[in-house]
Design a protein around this motif. Sequence first.
Motif, PDB file in Angstrom:
ATOM      1  N   GLY A 175       5.689  -0.514   3.827  1.00  0.00           N
ATOM      2  CA  GLY A 175       6.160  -0.461   2.448  1.00  0.00           C
ATOM      3  C   GLY A 175       7.644  -0.148   2.319  1.00  0.00           C
ATOM      4  N   ALA A 176       8.398  -0.190   3.426  1.00  0.00           N
ATOM      5  CA  ALA A 176       9.823   0.166   3.388  1.00  0.00           C
ATOM      6  C   ALA A 176      10.614  -0.770   2.487  1.00  0.00           C
ATOM      7  N   ASP A 177      10.213  -2.040   2.424  1.00  0.00           N
ATOM      8  CA  ASP A 177      10.930  -3.002   1.575  1.00  0.00           C
ATOM      9  C   ASP A 177      10.795  -2.631   0.108  1.00  0.00           C
ATOM     10  N   GLY A 233      13.264  -0.119  -4.901  1.00  0.00           N
ATOM     11  CA  GLY A 233      13.061   0.746  -6.064  1.00  0.00           C
ATOM     12  C   GLY A 233      11.663   0.689  -6.649  1.00  0.00           C
ATOM     13  N   TYR A 234      10.676   0.304  -5.858  1.00  0.00           N
ATOM     14  CA  TYR A 234       9.279   0.266  -6.301  1.00  0.00           C
ATOM     15  C   TYR A 234       8.487   1.280  -5.467  1.00  0.00           C
ATOM     16  N   PRO A 235       8.631   2.592  -5.732  1.00  0.00           N
ATOM     17  CA  PRO A 235       7.973   3.580  -4.867  1.00  0.00           C
ATOM     18  C   PRO A 235       6.451   3.549  -4.926  1.00  0.00           C
ATOM     19  N   GLY A 250      13.113  -8.925  -6.764  1.00  0.00           N
ATOM     20  CA  GLY A 250      14.460  -8.372  -6.619  1.00  0.00           C
ATOM     21  C   GLY A 250      14.453  -6.883  -6.867  1.00  0.00           C
ATOM     22  N   PRO A 251      15.619  -6.289  -6.956  1.00  0.00           N
ATOM     23  CA  PRO A 251      15.703  -4.850  -7.220  1.00  0.00           C
ATOM     24  C   PRO A 251      15.037  -4.468  -8.544  1.00  0.00           C
ATOM     25  N   LYS A 278       1.383   0.181  -0.219  1.00  0.00           N
ATOM     26  CA  LYS A 278       1.462  -0.621   1.010  1.00  0.00           C
ATOM     27  C   LYS A 278       1.396   0.273   2.246  1.00  0.00           C
ATOM     28  N   PHE A 279       2.000   1.453   2.176  1.00  0.00           N
ATOM     29  CA  PHE A 279       1.958   2.374   3.306  1.00  0.00           C
ATOM     30  C   PHE A 279       0.525   2.836   3.581  1.00  0.00           C
ATOM     31  N   CYS A 280      -0.198   3.186   2.515  1.00  0.00           N
ATOM     32  CA  CYS A 280      -1.561   3.697   2.679  1.00  0.00           C
ATOM     33  C   CYS A 280      -2.555   2.626   3.110  1.00  0.00           C
ATOM     34  N   THR A 281      -2.282   1.368   2.781  1.00  0.00           N
ATOM     35  CA  THR A 281      -3.221   0.290   3.123  1.00  0.00           C
ATOM     36  C   THR A 281      -2.707  -0.579   4.265  1.00  0.00           C
ATOM     37  N   VAL A 282      -1.653  -0.115   4.956  1.00  0.00           N
ATOM     38  CA  VAL A 282      -1.021  -0.855   6.050  1.00  0.00           C
ATOM     39  C   VAL A 282      -0.690  -2.269   5.578  1.00  0.00           C
TER      40      VAL A 282
END
Length: 153
Positions: free
Chosen positions: A81-83, A88-90, A120-121, A96-100
Amino acid sequence: MYLCKDPKIDESTQEPENCSDVTAWVECLPAPNISCRLSNGTEFRFSGEEVGFNKTIPCRNVSGYSYKVAVALSLFLGWLGADRFYLGYPALGLLKFCTVGFCGIGTLIDFIMIAMQIVGPADGSNYIVDYYGARLTRLSITNQTYRKPHLSL
C-alpha cells in the motif's frame, strides 16, 4: 510572422517558472520589418530583436508528487500500500497493507491505473512529469463537442 521563446522551466516542478492559474506566458518576437500602428497613431517597426507581445501557454497545477516515484512505489511496494500512502490515500493504503494488496489483484489494478495517470494525488494536483516527458491529456465529450451526424442508409 513571430517567434516565441521557450519558457524557462522550474527544475523542481518541471513547469514554466511563471505558471499561475494553469497559464503561463512567453515572450514573442515579431519578424524583422513588421510595422505596427500604436493606439496613439504612431507607427513602430520591429527589428526582430525586441519583444512584441506575450503569448499565454497552458501549464499544470503540481504540488510535489512525482510520477516516477508513484509508479516505482506501485510496482515494487504496491502490495504493502506504499503507493496509496504516498499519493495521500491512507485508508486505501492501510487496506492494501492488511490484505496484501487485495491478494495481488488490487496491486496489479493500481499499478495500471497509476501508470496510465488515472489515479493521481489526493489533493487534485497533477504529477510532476518531465517537461518534455510522457504526459497524458484527458479527453472528454461535452455538449460543445462536435459530433459527426450519422448517415441513414
